[in-house]
Design an enzyme around this catalytic site. Structure first.
Site, PDB file in Angstrom:
ATOM      1  N   GLU A  79       0.855  -1.191   0.000  1.00 16.16           N
ATOM      2  CA  GLU A  79       0.000   0.000   0.000  1.00 16.16           C
ATOM      3  C   GLU A  79       0.884   1.232   0.000  1.00 16.16           C
ATOM      4  O   GLU A  79       1.870   1.304   0.734  1.00 16.16           O
ATOM      5  CB  GLU A  79      -0.880   0.100   1.259  1.00 16.16           C
ATOM      6  CG  GLU A  79      -2.015  -0.862   1.371  1.00 16.16           C
ATOM      7  CD  GLU A  79      -2.804  -0.612   2.670  1.00 16.16           C
ATOM      8  OE1 GLU A  79      -2.670   0.482   3.268  1.00 16.16           O
ATOM      9  OE2 GLU A  79      -3.543  -1.511   3.099  1.00 16.16           O
ATOM     10  N   GLU A 139     -14.079   5.381  -0.495  1.00 12.86           N
ATOM     11  CA  GLU A 139     -15.006   4.473   0.194  1.00 12.86           C
ATOM     12  C   GLU A 139     -15.669   5.206   1.357  1.00 12.86           C
ATOM     13  O   GLU A 139     -15.011   5.590   2.319  1.00 12.86           O
ATOM     14  CB  GLU A 139     -14.252   3.235   0.696  1.00 12.86           C
ATOM     15  CG  GLU A 139     -13.604   2.441  -0.427  1.00 12.86           C
ATOM     16  CD  GLU A 139     -12.782   1.275   0.106  1.00 12.86           C
ATOM     17  OE1 GLU A 139     -13.262   0.541   0.977  1.00 12.86           O
ATOM     18  OE2 GLU A 139     -11.634   1.136  -0.353  1.00 12.86           O
ATOM     19  N   LYS A 160     -15.545   4.060   5.335  1.00 12.74           N
ATOM     20  CA  LYS A 160     -14.305   4.074   6.104  1.00 12.74           C
ATOM     21  C   LYS A 160     -14.341   5.237   7.099  1.00 12.74           C
ATOM     22  O   LYS A 160     -15.204   6.119   7.046  1.00 12.74           O
ATOM     23  CB  LYS A 160     -13.096   4.188   5.178  1.00 12.74           C
ATOM     24  CG  LYS A 160     -12.995   3.033   4.181  1.00 12.74           C
ATOM     25  CD  LYS A 160     -11.723   3.049   3.400  1.00 12.74           C
ATOM     26  CE  LYS A 160     -10.574   2.524   4.217  1.00 12.74           C
ATOM     27  NZ  LYS A 160      -9.376   2.295   3.411  1.00 12.74           N
ATOM     28  N   GLU A 199      -9.310   8.840   5.435  1.00  4.04           N
ATOM     29  CA  GLU A 199      -9.342   7.451   4.965  1.00  4.04           C
ATOM     30  C   GLU A 199     -10.360   7.239   3.845  1.00  4.04           C
ATOM     31  O   GLU A 199     -10.261   6.270   3.094  1.00  4.04           O
ATOM     32  CB  GLU A 199      -9.648   6.505   6.128  1.00  4.04           C
ATOM     33  CG  GLU A 199      -8.550   6.420   7.183  1.00  4.04           C
ATOM     34  CD  GLU A 199      -7.314   5.686   6.694  1.00  4.04           C
ATOM     35  OE1 GLU A 199      -7.422   4.938   5.710  1.00  4.04           O
ATOM     36  OE2 GLU A 199      -6.245   5.872   7.296  1.00  4.04           O
TER      37      GLU A 199
END
Length: 337
Positions: free
Chosen positions: A261, A312, A315, A320
């Site tokens: 990541e 998203e 999250k 985030e």
């Protein structure tokens, strides 16, 4: 077309896709999380990966609908069990057998599994001590199903290091050194890499007084850190080489690293987060990792997974939620792929 020839053709296509990815120097993937209530269907997502020229996906757990959509796509998958499953996989071989039989075996003929990751940032943590046995049990299961060449590894965060600056001082925390040594012995036996999560953004945003934006974004024109004769123009290289130094210190300097990541958020913590910063970081990172190694490992072109495919909304707010290359409607957050 007979089923045997069809199976051979799919396998050949999968191999060719991966070979071409390596030949053009772009061993690049993007993480695919599903923590959103408005994300596109897995089939549409797989098509988006293909049209974007992204040949590697990292999942955070087995999602049957994604695995089904990936059949015959030519895209490789890296995934693993949840951290909550690690203890049972370590203490019960039948649990490991069941996990492989459920999540790998049904798809093995037309999905290429690149890495099985036992633990996502589980080290340091309560399940750390179970990871070596869980890795061994999953490896035993894969071998029993004729999948012994599938690589098994783990993913560790930056805080697995007790020291990371200067890079040559990189060292694993004393509480996990024995665990990391055991894991590295397993990786060495199967010639597998260690996967690491590397985020210059978080280091910069937490200490902008001492870390310059240029150093974090790959835009420095002069070395910012000189360590034992090695010149560091960007923070990413320094963070990666801290892991390389830590591996040297436990006698496993031959273990290669893959970035599982890395990314930069577009919103949520202004002025550090912005579309411009995210685009600059990711563009410069892509150019960097496909052309050169780090100062400590200059010849090693390191495979890298970017974080992440979509914004998203489920999250933790708000940084985030804003690492994605695409909005849930599949429009790009900024031009990139």
């Amino acid at each position: 077309m007979g089923p045997r020839f069809s199976g051979f053709l799919i396998s050949a296509m999968l191999f060719l896709t991966q070979l071409l990815s390596l030949i053009d120097g772009r061993d690049i993937g993007v993480c695919y999380g599903l923590n959103g209530n408005n994300l596109p269907s897995p089939g549409d997502v797989i098509n988006l990966y293909k049209t974007s020229g992204i040949n590697n996906i990292r999942l955070y757990q087995p999602y049957p609908e994604v695995l089904e959509a990936a059949r015959g796509s030519g895209i490789s998958l890296s995934m693993g069990p949840t951290n909550e499953d690690i203890q049972s996989l370590a203490t019960d071989q039948s649990a490991a057998d069941a996990w492989v039989n459920t999540n790998i075996v049904p798809y093995k003929d037309d999905v290429q599994f690149r890495f099985i990751t036992i633990g996502n940032e589980a080290i340091p943590g309560q399940s750390s001590s179970y990871i070596p046995d869980a890795m061994n049990n999953i490896m035993n299961s894969l071998a029993s199903f004729g999948l012994g060449t599938t690589k098994v590894t783990t993913v560790v965060p930056m805080n697995a290091l007790s020291t990371s600056y200067p890079p040559s001082d990189g060292a694993f925390g004393s509480d996990i050194t024995s665990i990391m040594t055991s894991i590295m012995a397993i990786l060495a036996l199967q010639d597998s890499p260690l996967l690491i999560n590397v985020y210059p953004y978080f280091a910069y945003a937490s200490d902008p007084t001492h870390i310059s934006l240029d150093y974090a974004l790959f835009t420095s024109t002069a070395p910012v850190v000189v360590d034992q004769g090695l010149e560091y123009y960007n923070l990413f290289d320094g963070m990666v080489d801290a892991f390389n130094a830590a591996l040297d210190k436990i006698g496993f300097g031959q273990i290669t690293l893959i970035v599982a990541e890395t990314g930069w958020p577009t919103a949520g913590n202004e002025p550090y987060t912005s579309v411009a910063n995210a685009q600059t970081y990711n563009k410069n990172l892509l150019n960097h990792v496909t052309q050169k190694g780090t100062p400590k490992r200059p010849e090693y072109i390191m495979p890298t997974f970017f974080f992440e495919m979509f914004n998203e909304d489920l999250k933790q707010p708000t940084v985030e939620q804003n690492f994605g290359f695409f909005f849930p409607n599949m429009n790009p957050v900024y031009p990139f792929w």
